[in-house]
Design a protein around this motif. Sequence first.
Motif, PDB file in Angstrom:
ATOM      1  N   SER A   1      12.807 -55.279 -13.826  1.00  0.00           N
ATOM      2  CA  SER A   1      13.232 -55.317 -12.421  1.00  0.00           C
ATOM      3  C   SER A   1      13.373 -53.923 -11.821  1.00  0.00           C
ATOM      4  CB  SER A   1      14.559 -56.067 -12.302  1.00  0.00           C
ATOM      5  OG  SER A   1      15.539 -55.407 -13.073  1.00  0.00           O
ATOM      6  N   GLY A   2      13.070 -52.884 -12.592  1.00  0.00           N
ATOM      7  CA  GLY A   2      12.986 -51.543 -12.000  1.00  0.00           C
ATOM      8  C   GLY A   2      14.168 -50.622 -12.238  1.00  0.00           C
ATOM      9  N   VAL A   3      14.862 -50.797 -13.371  1.00  0.00           N
ATOM     10  CA  VAL A   3      15.973 -49.872 -13.605  1.00  0.00           C
ATOM     11  C   VAL A   3      15.451 -48.435 -13.669  1.00  0.00           C
ATOM     12  CG1 VAL A   3      15.965 -50.011 -16.155  1.00  0.00           C
ATOM     13  CG2 VAL A   3      18.075 -49.492 -14.954  1.00  0.00           C
ATOM     14  N   GLY A   4      16.179 -47.523 -13.040  1.00  0.00           N
ATOM     15  CA  GLY A   4      15.770 -46.112 -13.026  1.00  0.00           C
ATOM     16  C   GLY A   4      16.609 -45.329 -14.019  1.00  0.00           C
ATOM     17  N   ASP A   5      16.958 -44.124 -13.645  1.00  0.00           N
ATOM     18  CA  ASP A   5      17.767 -43.301 -14.538  1.00  0.00           C
ATOM     19  C   ASP A   5      19.178 -43.861 -14.634  1.00  0.00           C
ATOM     20  OD1 ASP A   5      15.609 -41.531 -14.785  1.00  0.00           O
ATOM     21  OD2 ASP A   5      16.109 -40.737 -12.806  1.00  0.00           O
ATOM     22  N   LEU A   6      19.787 -43.657 -15.794  1.00  0.00           N
ATOM     23  CA  LEU A   6      21.130 -44.198 -15.999  1.00  0.00           C
ATOM     24  C   LEU A   6      22.100 -43.090 -16.374  1.00  0.00           C
ATOM     25  CD1 LEU A   6      20.340 -47.412 -18.083  1.00  0.00           C
ATOM     26  CD2 LEU A   6      21.180 -47.324 -15.728  1.00  0.00           C
ATOM     27  N   GLU A   7      23.327 -43.268 -15.940  1.00  0.00           N
ATOM     28  CA  GLU A   7      24.369 -42.331 -16.325  1.00  0.00           C
ATOM     29  C   GLU A   7      25.293 -43.082 -17.272  1.00  0.00           C
ATOM     30  OE1 GLU A   7      26.227 -40.665 -12.849  1.00  0.00           O
ATOM     31  OE2 GLU A   7      27.824 -39.803 -14.054  1.00  0.00           O
ATOM     32  N   VAL A   8      25.372 -42.642 -18.518  1.00  0.00           N
ATOM     33  CA  VAL A   8      26.146 -43.382 -19.511  1.00  0.00           C
ATOM     34  C   VAL A   8      27.358 -42.543 -19.932  1.00  0.00           C
ATOM     35  CG1 VAL A   8      26.096 -44.337 -21.857  1.00  0.00           C
ATOM     36  CG2 VAL A   8      24.115 -44.614 -20.359  1.00  0.00           C
ATOM     37  N   ALA A   9      28.534 -43.107 -19.713  1.00  0.00           N
ATOM     38  CA  ALA A   9      29.754 -42.366 -20.070  1.00  0.00           C
ATOM     39  C   ALA A   9      30.088 -42.634 -21.527  1.00  0.00           C
ATOM     40  CB  ALA A   9      30.901 -42.779 -19.155  1.00  0.00           C
ATOM     41  N   ILE A  10      29.421 -41.909 -22.429  1.00  0.00           N
ATOM     42  CA  ILE A  10      29.765 -42.077 -23.849  1.00  0.00           C
ATOM     43  C   ILE A  10      31.151 -41.453 -24.095  1.00  0.00           C
ATOM     44  CG2 ILE A  10      28.516 -39.982 -24.533  1.00  0.00           C
ATOM     45  CD1 ILE A  10      27.802 -41.427 -27.171  1.00  0.00           C
TER      46      ILE A  10
ATOM     47  N   ASN B   1      27.265 -38.614 -20.436  1.00  0.00           N
ATOM     48  CA  ASN B   1      28.461 -37.830 -20.082  1.00  0.00           C
ATOM     49  C   ASN B   1      29.421 -37.680 -21.254  1.00  0.00           C
ATOM     50  OD1 ASN B   1      27.641 -37.554 -17.449  1.00  0.00           O
ATOM     51  ND2 ASN B   1      28.797 -39.305 -16.720  1.00  0.00           N
ATOM     52  N   TYR B   2      29.774 -36.436 -21.553  1.00  0.00           N
ATOM     53  CA  TYR B   2      30.768 -36.158 -22.599  1.00  0.00           C
ATOM     54  C   TYR B   2      32.010 -35.539 -21.984  1.00  0.00           C
ATOM     55  CZ  TYR B   2      27.506 -37.063 -26.353  1.00  0.00           C
ATOM     56  OH  TYR B   2      26.656 -37.681 -27.220  1.00  0.00           O
ATOM     57  N   SER B   3      33.159 -36.087 -22.307  1.00  0.00           N
ATOM     58  CA  SER B   3      34.418 -35.472 -21.880  1.00  0.00           C
ATOM     59  C   SER B   3      35.040 -34.807 -23.098  1.00  0.00           C
ATOM     60  CB  SER B   3      35.363 -36.528 -21.310  1.00  0.00           C
ATOM     61  OG  SER B   3      34.749 -37.151 -20.212  1.00  0.00           O
ATOM     62  N   LEU B   4      34.521 -33.615 -23.407  1.00  0.00           N
ATOM     63  CA  LEU B   4      35.007 -32.910 -24.595  1.00  0.00           C
ATOM     64  C   LEU B   4      36.462 -32.512 -24.399  1.00  0.00           C
ATOM     65  CD1 LEU B   4      31.989 -30.555 -25.411  1.00  0.00           C
ATOM     66  CD2 LEU B   4      32.425 -32.897 -26.187  1.00  0.00           C
TER      67      LEU B   4
END
Length: 542
Positions: free
Chosen positions: A328-337, A376-379
């Motif tokens: 369905s066209g997912v683009g770039d993703l932001e993943v909060a690991i 995303n890393y919250s060090l």
Amino acid sequence: MNSILYIFLPCKKVYPIGVTYLADFIHRRKPEVRQRILDLSLYPDAQRSRAVRDAATEFKPDLVCFSWRDIQIFSPHEGDSSLEHAFNFYFASNPLKRIVASFAGLQQLYRYYSHIRAALSYPWLIAKEFPKAHIMIGGGAFTAFADQLIQKLPEGTIGILGEGEDAILKVIEGQSLENERYILREGKTIRKGQQGAPALLDALTVDLPYLTSIFPQYQEYAGESIGVQSKRGCPYDCAFCLYPYIEGKRVRYRPPSMVVKDISQHYHQWGARRFWFTDAQFITGKEAYPQCTEILERILAEKLEIEWSGYIRTSLITPEMAKLMVRSGVGDLEVAITSGSQEVLNNLHMGFKLERLYDGCRYLAEAGFKGKVILNYSLNSPKETEESLLQSVESYKVVAAILGEERVFPLMFFLGIQPNTDLEQRLLEEGYLSAGYNPLMLTPTSIRKLLYNPAPLNSFIAKACLRAWERKEGSRDPRKWTGSLSQAPKESGPYADKSLIRGIEGNSGRDALLSLEEILRSRQSLRAAKDASEKSVPTPAS
Ligand code: B12
Ligand code: SF4
């Protein structure tokens, strides 16, 4: 009341979805009410007061609704130069760099305060020059800082926290706001209301021809990512997150047919091709599978060739969902690991298992996902240790091995402390923050606290970041962007949050993680060598 002027206060250009939903909602209930939307972000600074004055003079609104979306200037992530200046100011070993950073920091502070002062000046302009008009204010930034902002707004301004549909309807109908999350200042007294039952979203869909007629600036958003909300609320408890405070914990769904009708209208009538599900979380849990699945199936069935994105819990992606997402066209993703340590994640109440997150990435790869993943890393989150930092580096390597290194862009996204979050509460209890602190008052000391990166790990995390940013300065990643990133016009940037692009373009996050690994490993070997030499020194007992 018969007329409403919505004024979207200036921020980085982003589709003003909130006011479009509000205007649409009022139109359905009260078609006789005249409405107009004015987006101040589309005017240069110097012309904004005039634009407000002209619109109010011409439109003669009974009610002016200000929508305040963003305040944050000191973003806690490396896509924003303020983090780099702050780190240089606090941690650079070269004094010259500290001096340069302090000037840049001062400039940014000046911009920050001017931005707030300018935004506040528009309600004051209305209060002074159009005293008969009532004033309301809401939006994400207002909700986050309502206690502080209401003190600075003209007396009588009705502030609304969270969603505003019912509250505006009540104001124009002259009903009481007692069951709404309002905030109001009368002299020195602040009055607040509690929301009763939150609105159901079963009838919410945008009447685009009407919206087009009241929002003459809509063409400015032709090539931009259009926001679409498919649900409200998030049931999770992530310690740093404000979204459940804004939207509530109970998830309310819009019928998939209406969500896709919104997309399809924008697609056919405005020519929009890029969409962002503005939900706090697109997949809020297993209960959301039927709705998410139907939305994606309908996008396919209606042959809408779009590219979409949103905040998605990768840990909840199933093989079937991954296939649907890709088709369905997912683009770039932001993943909060956030962290590669399950213990750190548990302590932040993140509510997911790292293994499931990796599975989700695996399913995406198997489904042929070709977009980028910003990881995303919250060090230096609470409970961070040298060992857990190394686990974060490992977790990046795992995701990069699954999706391909060229697709994965780690981004250092430090925890920003926000009011009304569990993290803020904990830090107040621990004495890290002092009671009654003003989250909008930025000073060198408060910035250092609010960009959460405490001792003892702070200095070498900062060192690793500075080392990476220095190396990447001016350099560009030679790889060509794919997915949404390659399709957008150069000047506007493709990803919905343009400031993040800066962080991923040089892939400095990867460098920061690898530098951190190097620093930590050398500390470990130094310690091991020291231990070994201490052991080999003969003691009187041996
Ligand atoms: C989706 C989202 C994004 C997407 C937007 C994609 C897109 N194309 O729209 C992306 C990822 C790009 C993004 C980026 C950023 N975001 Co953002 N984002 C959100 C999120 C999750 C939803 C916003 C949304 O569109 N909601 C759906 C619409 C329908 O709701 P709404 O606009 O809020 O409007 C409703 C109410 O606010 C209210 N309302 C609005 N105006 C008015 C006016 C009146 C008078 C009344 C009564 C009510 C009212 O009624 C509306 C309908 O119910 C919120 C958090 C949240 N859960 O709300 C953060 C949020 C708005 N973002 C925030 C920030 C800071 C940012 C960034 C600046 C982060 C950064 N440092 O880089 C960037 C830059 C944004 C920009 N201007 O370019 C903050 C703002 C608070 C603050 N600290 O200032 C929020 C609240 C998150 C947070 N930190 O807590 N964001
Ligand atoms: S971080 Fe995401 S999942 Fe966690 S509470 Fe916030 S919106 Fe929900």
